[in-house]
Design a protein around this motif. Structure first.
Motif, short mmCIF file in Angstrom:
data_model
loop_
_atom_site.label_atom_id
_atom_site.label_comp_id
_atom_site.label_asym_id
_atom_site.label_seq_id
_atom_site.Cartn_x
_atom_site.Cartn_y
_atom_site.Cartn_z
N THR A 5 0.80 -1.22 0.00
CA THR A 5 0.00 0.00 0.00
C THR A 5 0.83 1.27 0.00
OG1 THR A 5 -0.16 0.00 2.41
CG2 THR A 5 -1.90 -1.14 1.20
N VAL A 7 2.72 4.52 -1.01
CA VAL A 7 2.60 5.50 -2.09
C VAL A 7 4.00 5.70 -2.65
CG1 VAL A 7 2.03 7.88 -2.65
CG2 VAL A 7 0.59 6.61 -1.05
N LYS A 8 4.16 5.39 -3.93
CA LYS A 8 5.48 5.46 -4.56
C LYS A 8 5.68 6.78 -5.28
CE LYS A 8 5.74 0.50 -5.34
NZ LYS A 8 5.85 -0.55 -6.37
N ALA A 30 6.34 8.09 2.44
CA ALA A 30 6.11 7.51 1.12
C ALA A 30 7.32 6.67 0.73
CB ALA A 30 5.87 8.62 0.09
N ALA A 54 2.51 7.10 -7.90
CA ALA A 54 1.55 8.19 -7.86
C ALA A 54 2.14 9.50 -8.35
CB ALA A 54 1.05 8.38 -6.42
N THR A 97 1.06 15.24 -11.82
CA THR A 97 1.60 13.93 -11.48
C THR A 97 3.08 13.79 -11.79
OG1 THR A 97 0.84 13.06 -13.62
CG2 THR A 97 -0.62 12.74 -11.72
N LEU A 118 0.63 12.87 0.04
CA LEU A 118 -0.07 12.01 1.00
C LEU A 118 -1.33 12.69 1.53
CD1 LEU A 118 3.00 10.53 2.89
CD2 LEU A 118 1.54 9.36 1.22
N LEU A 121 -3.96 12.56 -1.23
CA LEU A 121 -4.50 11.22 -1.38
C LEU A 121 -5.26 10.75 -0.15
CD1 LEU A 121 -1.43 9.46 -3.08
CD2 LEU A 121 -3.53 10.30 -4.18
N THR A 123 -3.91 9.66 2.61
CA THR A 123 -3.28 8.49 3.21
C THR A 123 -2.46 8.82 4.46
OG1 THR A 123 -1.36 8.70 1.77
CG2 THR A 123 -3.14 7.25 1.03
#
Length: 146
Positions: A5, A7-8, A30, A54, A97, A118, A121, A123
């Motif tokens: 999970t 975030v890259k 991340a 992402a 992006t 983050l 998103l 997250t």
């Protein structure tokens, strides 16, 4: 965050650098994917595609070559020619992006951009601040071009 999970954020630096930005991305919670070697900025879109990332961050003298290539090849929404962490945060908040910067390999930039992503998103992240420890050698994942 678990590997599945995380975030890259892909990092490509024209001169093969980027470890400081990777350290900041990691500190924010991340997962950095640092592309090795000179010319790495031109591979940002390819590695984002391969990794399911992402966000991509490209560094070169003009701050645009890698970002423009990612847009042309994959249709990414880009912002380039940036010279500050705040410009990157604003671009992330606006939904970009791929971010193109001049040579600005700083932990502050990585942390600020990752934190903004983050938050966007929703997250959160497990950031530990910008304090970082050690040299971080080998701690960023290394991406390969597709």
């Amino acid at each position: 965050m678990s590997e599945a999970t995380a975030v890259k954020i892909v990092i490509g630096h024209r001169l093969g650098k980027g470890q400081s930005v990777a350290d900041g991305v990691r500190a924010a919670g991340a997962e950095p994917v640092l592309i090795p070697g000179p010319g790495a900025d031109m591979k940002v879109g390819d590695v984002m595609q391969a990794e399911g990332a992402a966000l991509g961050i490209s560094f070169c003298g003009s701050g645009g070559a890698g970002a423009v290539t990612a847009k042309a090849k994959y249709g990414h929404d880009i912002e380039f020619g940036m010279r500050s962490a705040q410009a990157g945060v604003t671009a992330v908040q606006q939904g970009r992006t791929v971010l193109g910067f001049g040579f600005l390999d700083s932990e502050e930039l990585g942390y600020a951009v990752a934190t903004a992503l983050l938050a966007k998103l929703g997250t959160g992240g497990s950031g530990t601040g910008t304090g970082g420890s050690g040299d971080g050698a080998g701690s960023a994942r290394t991406g390969e071009s597709a």
